[in-house]
Design a protein around this motif. Structure first.
Motif, mmCIF file in Angstrom:
data_model
loop_
_atom_site.group_PDB
_atom_site.id
_atom_site.type_symbol
_atom_site.label_atom_id
_atom_site.label_comp_id
_atom_site.label_asym_id
_atom_site.label_seq_id
_atom_site.Cartn_x
_atom_site.Cartn_y
_atom_site.Cartn_z
ATOM 1 N N GLY A 98 0.697 -1.077 -0.231
ATOM 2 C CA GLY A 98 -0.108 0.325 -0.097
ATOM 3 C C GLY A 98 0.658 1.295 0.035
ATOM 4 N N CYS A 99 2.099 1.149 0.129
ATOM 5 C CA CYS A 99 3.067 2.496 0.236
ATOM 6 C C CYS A 99 3.698 2.654 -1.205
ATOM 7 N N LEU A 100 4.073 3.799 -1.825
ATOM 8 C CA LEU A 100 4.738 4.059 -2.983
ATOM 9 C C LEU A 100 6.324 3.696 -2.440
ATOM 10 N N VAL A 101 7.066 2.990 -3.053
ATOM 11 C CA VAL A 101 8.537 2.874 -2.837
ATOM 12 C C VAL A 101 9.469 3.116 -3.791
ATOM 13 N N ALA A 102 9.034 3.168 -5.118
ATOM 14 C CA ALA A 102 9.864 3.619 -6.077
ATOM 15 C C ALA A 102 9.067 3.954 -7.608
ATOM 16 N N ASN A 103 9.500 4.588 -8.244
ATOM 17 C CA ASN A 103 9.121 4.754 -9.954
ATOM 18 C C ASN A 103 9.820 3.989 -10.716
ATOM 19 N N ILE A 104 9.205 2.916 -11.430
ATOM 20 C CA ILE A 104 10.008 1.982 -12.325
ATOM 21 C C ILE A 104 9.999 2.324 -13.600
ATOM 22 N N SER A 105 10.969 2.284 -14.358
ATOM 23 C CA SER A 105 11.100 2.767 -15.966
ATOM 24 C C SER A 105 11.584 1.362 -16.812
#
Length: 591
Positions: free
Chosen positions: A380-387
């Motif tokens: 439920g928590c944002l941990v990273a932005n993946i590309s």
């Protein structure tokens, strides 16, 4: 095996390949049947008199067998010696008017006087039938890199065999398959691929990637990221991976092995994984499984193979995958934010887009490289932005499987955020797998791509990714149905799978291993497609001719051509390039 010697066990081949006095450091083998193997030790056993013993005139023990074939003219006798050291076994071949007799004899005694140390010095010789296929070629390459002598056969040459030949393998293209019968007649072990995989993987910390779709990309991505993070692992994948030095394998020294585990013919039921990844479950391989429930039952048996204390990483968005857990205390996978101990003896982690999953991809969007970016959420928590460089939601799910698996494997040995940042970096560098929306060539504003998709779900997924990659270009799809049974079973699903295309060309069915008892043809699909206009052009060569004329007559046309299928439709791109170069003579190309 010496480079000048390749026995193929047909009379005409013997005439061509057997040279009197040729020597080798190993022993003869005979082999047949998809996914089987034999070893030098098996030949020793046969020579040592464990089956059908005879004695030669000088008292040496031997084995004799007959090859029912018409001998070549003017060939009275062929003789070849096989040497293991200075006194190894030999084989002689002689002909009569009706048959070719092969006798094998050796200085080995029945009590096998060689020491274990001496036996270890002998190289194992393994023969793979069906070696031109992705899965078998990976096993063959692994055997080569582990030091075995490797040979193989298939019904036709394939590009996959080029790399194996360069690495030292030897091949035969027989007009029929007789090896397995001869191997059994000589007492040589004949073992199916599943057993071979079990023997190959039993001493590793095994991580399997299974599922109806996405196995190759997920296994490749997982192995690539782990390797880039410093794990000198071994990996076996059923597709060519450009970033693998071995093509479709990695051979390392760490205890970890990543394996693409195929459900076909229940092959994966021989395995004992510590971590099992299941990407999705649908009805496929209709020649093996009578319905979807049969597929699920096979996967349920596979889950029971997970080692006690192990882990299952499962796509929670796949209804079929989640249904496998109905026999466990986890039930139908509701909210699973913490790996739960199960009655079955392993834990489960889920991934997907839906809210119930522990690992989720949200805010999915296209990036400037034609791939996708998304926000990675954990519990439920944002941990990273993946590309990613790869297009399509299915590849977002594949990357989630990799993240969840590596986190499970490494556990608490790395801080979570540091680990995720490291995975993020290497996921960003992964360029994909051959024949998965692969760019073949760009010529005269025409982009030609190729993909292995041959199931309705796969067709839908790759067309969605293609639209994402080239939203404004006209999309022409060339689809070659693979097997009559699959087309007959999924005809209605195929009919609606091409909605994202602007135009569709259907070829005749690539029959592979089947006879057309369903009385179905590519024309049935072409007339059933809902949405874009479609036409039936039976032969791939005619498709190439038609497209070459169209493209050369409208050189400024922006066009995206996508070939789909598991057969020889993959040759359209290279053939079209060659023809266009000839027509345009000097038109620029970019591979």
């Amino acid at each position: 095996m010496s480079s000048e010697f390749l026995p193929t066990w047909k009379v005409d081949s013997l005439k061509k390949h057997l040279d009197v006095g040729s020597t080798t450091t190993n022993s003869v083998y005979i082999m047949n049947g998809v996914a089987n193997w034999i070893t030098y030790q098996g030949m020793q056993n046969a020579i040592a008199g464990k089956k059908d013993n005879t004695r030669t005139t000088d008292g040496r023990l031997g084995v004799s067998m007959q090859f029912p074939a018409i001998p070549p003219p003017n060939v009275l006798e062929l003789s070849i010696k096989f040497r293991c050291e200075s006194d190894g076994p030999f084989i002689s071949a002689s002909t009569t008017s009706r048959e070719l007799n092969i006798s094998v004899s050796s200085d080995f005694t029945t009590d096998c006087t060689r020491t274990e140390c001496e036996k270890q010095k002998l190289k194992r010789w393994i023969h793979f039938v069906g070696v031109g296929r992705c899965g078998m070629s990976a096993l063959a390459m692994l055997a080569l890199k582990q030091g075995s002598e490797v040979s193989g056969s298939d019904t036709a040459w394939s590009r996959i065999m080029d790399g194996l030949q360069e690495a030292g393998a030897r091949f035969a293209i027989p007009s029929d398959t007789v090896e397995i019968l001869h191997a059994k007649a000589m007492g040589v072990p004949v073992i199916k691929r599943g057993v071979w995989l079990e023997m190959t993987t039993k001493d590793y910390n095994l991580i399997t990637v299974s599922g109806t779709h996405g196995k190759s990309t997920t296994a490749s991505m997982l192995a690539y990221v782990l390797n880039a993070m410093g794990d000198d692992l071994t990996a076996i994948v059923g597709a060519h991976v450009p970033q693998f030095p071995g093509g479709n394998i990695l051979l390392g020294s760490s205890p970890n092995l990543v394996l693409e585990a195929d459900e076909y013919d229940d092959c994966f039921l021989q395995l004992l994984p510590f971590i099992a990844v299941i990407t999705n479950v649908e009805w496929e391989h209709v020649d093996i499984f009578k319905d979807e429930e049969a597929v699920k039952n096979s996967f349920r048996k596979f889950l029971k193979k997970i080692k006690v204390g192990g882990h299952l990483v499962l796509c929670g968005d796949s209804e079929g995958a989640c249904s496998l857990l109905n026999h466990t205390s986890l039930g139908n996978v509701r909210s699973v934010w913490r790996p739960q101990p199960l009655d079955a003896g392993y834990r489960v982690t889920t991934y997907g887009i839906a809210n119930r999953n522990e690992w989720r991809a949200l805010s999915i969007r296209q990036n400037s490289r034609g791939g996708t970016d998304y926000a990675l959420h954990h519990k439920g928590c944002l941990v990273a932005n993946i590309s990613l460089q790869l297009a399509g939601v299915h590849n977002d799910l594949n990357s989630l499987a990799v993240i969840a698996t590596i986190r499970t494997l490494i556990d608490d040995r790395w801080p979570t955020q540091e680990l995720i940042n490291c995975m993020k970096l290497h996921l960003n560098n992964f360029i994909g797998v051959s024949r998965r929306l692969e760019n073949i060539v760009n010529i005269n504003n025409c982009h030609i791509f190729d993909d292995y998709a041959h199931h309705p779900t796969e067709v839908c997924a790759v067309l969605q990714a293609a639209r994402q990659k080239f939203p404004l270009k006209a999309l022409l799809v060339i689809f070659q149905p693979h097997t009559f049974s699959r087309l007959a079973t999924f005809l209605k699903d195929f009919a609606t799978a091409f909605r994202d295309a602007d135009r569709v060309i259907i070829t005749e069915v690539y029959s592979a291993r089947e006879e057309n008892i369903w009385n179905i043809s590519g024309t049935d699909l072409a007339s059933s497609i809902i949405g874009p206009p479609s036409e039936f052009i039976p032969f791939v060569v005619d498709v190439v001719d038609k497209l070459a004329r169209e493209i050369s007559s409208s050189p400024g046309q922006e066009l995206f051509i996508l070939t789909l299928g598991a057969g020889d439709v993959t040759n359209v791109g290279p053939s079209l390039l060659q023809k266009l170069q000839h027509i345009l003579w000097g038109g620029s190309t970019t591979r």
